[in-house]
Write a protein that holds these residues in place. Structure first.
Motif, mmCIF file in Angstrom:
data_model
loop_
_atom_site.group_PDB
_atom_site.id
_atom_site.type_symbol
_atom_site.label_atom_id
_atom_site.label_comp_id
_atom_site.label_asym_id
_atom_site.label_seq_id
_atom_site.Cartn_x
_atom_site.Cartn_y
_atom_site.Cartn_z
ATOM 1 N N SER A 180 0.833 -1.197 0.000
ATOM 2 C CA SER A 180 0.000 0.000 0.000
ATOM 3 C C SER A 180 0.871 1.251 0.000
ATOM 4 O O SER A 180 1.983 1.255 0.516
ATOM 5 N N SER A 190 -3.838 5.372 2.862
ATOM 6 C CA SER A 190 -5.106 4.964 3.467
ATOM 7 C C SER A 190 -4.922 4.483 4.907
ATOM 8 O O SER A 190 -5.843 3.928 5.497
ATOM 9 N N VAL A 218 -10.561 3.399 1.754
ATOM 10 C CA VAL A 218 -11.188 2.944 0.505
ATOM 11 C C VAL A 218 -10.841 1.481 0.256
ATOM 12 O O VAL A 218 -10.772 1.033 -0.880
ATOM 13 N N GLU A 249 -11.750 -2.731 1.027
ATOM 14 C CA GLU A 249 -12.954 -3.555 0.967
ATOM 15 C C GLU A 249 -13.729 -3.594 2.273
ATOM 16 O O GLU A 249 -14.958 -3.497 2.285
ATOM 17 N N THR A 279 -15.642 -0.191 2.652
ATOM 18 C CA THR A 279 -16.607 0.281 1.651
ATOM 19 C C THR A 279 -17.752 -0.698 1.408
ATOM 20 O O THR A 279 -18.855 -0.280 1.046
ATOM 21 N N GLN A 333 -14.943 6.899 -2.112
ATOM 22 C CA GLN A 333 -13.889 7.891 -1.977
ATOM 23 C C GLN A 333 -13.595 8.169 -0.509
ATOM 24 O O GLN A 333 -14.445 7.986 0.360
ATOM 25 N N SER A 377 -11.827 4.927 -5.192
ATOM 26 C CA SER A 377 -11.784 3.481 -5.402
ATOM 27 C C SER A 377 -12.732 3.108 -6.526
ATOM 28 O O SER A 377 -13.906 3.485 -6.509
ATOM 29 N N ARG A 436 -14.250 -0.134 -8.039
ATOM 30 C CA ARG A 436 -14.418 -1.548 -7.681
ATOM 31 C C ARG A 436 -15.265 -2.258 -8.726
ATOM 32 O O ARG A 436 -16.404 -1.866 -8.997
ATOM 33 N N ARG A 487 -9.984 -3.793 -7.693
ATOM 34 C CA ARG A 487 -10.131 -2.449 -7.142
ATOM 35 C C ARG A 487 -8.887 -1.630 -7.495
ATOM 36 O O ARG A 487 -7.760 -2.023 -7.157
ATOM 37 N N ILE A 546 -7.269 2.021 -6.734
ATOM 38 C CA ILE A 546 -7.342 3.201 -5.881
ATOM 39 C C ILE A 546 -6.450 4.264 -6.496
ATOM 40 O O ILE A 546 -5.267 4.028 -6.754
ATOM 41 N N GLU A 552 -7.129 -7.039 1.140
ATOM 42 C CA GLU A 552 -6.076 -6.647 0.207
ATOM 43 C C GLU A 552 -4.760 -7.319 0.628
ATOM 44 O O GLU A 552 -4.386 -7.283 1.810
#
Length: 545
Positions: free
Chosen positions: A281, A285, A360, A362, A365, A440, A453, A455, A460, A462, A501
């Motif tokens: 990542s 986030s 953002v 899984e 959201t 978002q 995001s 999806r 996904r 970002i 993720e």
């Protein structure tokens, strides 16, 4: 709707159209649950104990890949209830200026009210922080409630009547029954209205009626029975507080989850890849989980016991929700009432070392969404009956619910919204209605950058880009971001909805084509509602056969 149905096979289009027009105008019971991720038996969670919500899924259609516009209470609910995204509404957080910026924005309540419905709220529906403070301690008043004598066709308010959380807490005996008080921690002796005292609490089963959600269920069940006798169609929105922190449930429910082995719950340690934030990542986030730290004893509650308490809270609210559903089934209008269940956003239960929402990813959201058609519609439509109990794998968006409900009621569809009706899924659950779901959230590194995001069925993307604040005149003619100044990209693949993720594939050559297709959706955005996605086939939608 006609254009959308034209995109579908003729049999599905005809069946969906019939579903919308069968019988008299349906009553609508909208059940909204705070911080509810799809931790339900109906969504395959074997630890969950949610018989009432599972029963709704068995009687209706379950959406497995629905996402909220923003994983935060106020903007998520505004987006859901208007069918428009935060960038269109220009309300991104807890600013009390929704109506100042969107004076004539049509909402679910105003649309149904204009169509002759009685519209009413019990509990938390709008987040009160989106409005200037009003006399909400008075039963009947609340956020976006219409003043007496307001024209039926006005877009400037939503509800004929509202019993909001503040009115419930300070008037519990008057609205919920003699001797009733509403407390955060019944039986504890703590300040009844100080929610920060404890993170978790188990109260004696005999005290459950002292909780906010029990009071909501009592009032909502009573109103369902009363409204059914009036002969006027109704739109009743009911908002439950749990499983929002603090996590509470009756002792028998807490004991059930306490007796389960630790392995029954999501293991934060297995999902805390030490290399995720540094190697995969972007870190933009990475939420600080400050919300959980406001509870005085949060550090003393073991992580697996936090998960236990969350599941117990879901089970308790399921019990309360069941009381309202049972009232519908026993009411004079049972056959003409459709039921909708929606969670306003998800929740991280320790995955990636996150406790809360506001990302953002899984777990933040993805939300549960279930439509239960009225018995009248089911009797009139064979194709809809055949879809009962099915799940929808295609990406769907919370902004799609508003036009779906107007279609189901056979009333005028809202104009200029981001959403598209999900009605065709009632006859063809294996179809699709949009190319991707959009979420978002601002970067936790710099609020100047917004994470969007995109999806699809299995992927996904970002994208972090700087937000552009357009003038009102230009608002609907331009993207809300600068697509040429992208700062960060992340790309993930999910084998099934609800996954965690694992590896950012954005620089993986084998995902180059996937990345290009998803980024093209981002670059093609020409308005804040992402309307170019409507009717599009997801690029990773499975081929027929």
């Amino acid at each position: 709707l006609a254009l959308l149905l034209a995109l579908l096979p003729a049999t599905a289009a005809g069946a969906a159209s019939a579903a919308a027009t069968a019988g008299p105008p349906p009553n609508v019971l909208l059940l909204m649950v705070d911080d509810l991720k799809p931790s339900l038996g109906a969504y395959g969670d074997e630890t969950a104990r949610t018989p009432n919500m599972d029963a709704l899924a068995a009687r209706g259609l379950r959406f497995d890949n629905m996402h909220s516009s923003k994983s935060e209470c106020a903007p998520s609910r505004l987006s859901f209830l208007t069918g428009s995204r935060p960038d269109r509404l220009r309300v991104w957080g807890f600013e009390p200026n929704f109506r100042r910026k969107n004076r004539r924005a049509q909402t679910m309540g105003s649309a149904f009210r204009a169509a002759g419905y009685h519209t009413e709220v019990v509990g938390k529906v709008f987040d009160a922080r989106s409005f200037p403070r009003g006399p909400w301690e008075i039963p009947g008043y609340g956020p976006d409630t219409c003043a007496p004598g307001s024209p039926r066709d006005t877009h400037e308010c939503s509800w004929d009547s509202s019993l909001c959380p503040h009115a419930i807490k300070v008037n519990a005996e008057g609205v919920c029954g003699a001797g009733v008080t509403v407390e955060y921690f019944p039986g504890s002796g703590l300040d009844p209205l100080d929610r920060t005292s404890l993170l978790t609490w188990a109260f004696d089963d005999g005290l459950e009626n002292k909780t906010f959600d029990a009071c909501v269920a009592t009032v909502a069940a009573r109103r369902v029975r009363e409204l059914a006798e009036t002969g006027q169609p109704y739109f009743l929105a009911v908002g439950f507080a749990l499983p929002h922190m603090p996590w509470r449930a009756s002792a028998s429910i807490m004991d059930h989850f306490a007796a389960l082995p630790d392995s029954s719950f999501p293991d934060p340690f297995e999902e805390k890849d030490p290399h995720f934030w540094t190697d995969h990542s972007s870190g933009w986030s990475r939420y600080s989980s400050n919300e959980i730290k406001m509870f005085r004893n949060w550090a003393s509650v073991a992580e697996v016991d936090r998960a236990r308490a969350y599941y117990a809270s879901v089970s308790f609210v399921d019990k309360m929700l069941g009381r309202v559903v049972e009232a519908v089934r026993g009411s004079a209008a049972a056959d003409s009432t459709l039921i909708v269940l929606w969670g306003d956003h998800g929740f991280h239960l320790g995955d990636h070392d996150l406790w809360g929402k506001k990302t953002v990813f899984e777990q933040a959201t993805r939300v549960p969404f279930i439509i239960v058609p009225s018995p009248d519609v089911l009797r009139a439509n064979k194709a809809v009956r055949a879809s009962v109990g099915a799940g929808v794998a295609a990406p769907t968006d919370s902004v799609d619910v508003f036009p779906t409900l107007t279609d189901l009621a056979g009333i005028a569809a809202p104009e200029g919204v981001a959403g598209t009706s999900l009605l065709p899924f009632l006859a063809s659950p294996a179809g699709f209605t949009r190319g991707a779901a959009i979420s978002q959230f601002q970067s936790h590194q710099s609020r100047r950058w917004i994470g969007y995001s995109i999806r699809t069925v299995h992927h996904r993307l970002i994208v972090y880009a700087p937000r552009v604040r357009h003038s009102v005149k230009r608002l609907m003619q331009a993207a809300p971001f600068r697509s040429r100044k992208v700062a960060r990209l992340e790309l993930y693949r999910y084998s099934t909805a609800g996954g965690i993720e694992q590896i950012n594939r954005v620089n993986d050559p084998s995902f180059a084509e996937v990345k290009a297709k998803l980024f093209a959706l981002f670059e093609a955005t020409a308005d804040p509602e992402w309307t170019h996605l409507v009717g599009m086939r997801p690029f990773d939608y499975p081929d027929e056969g």
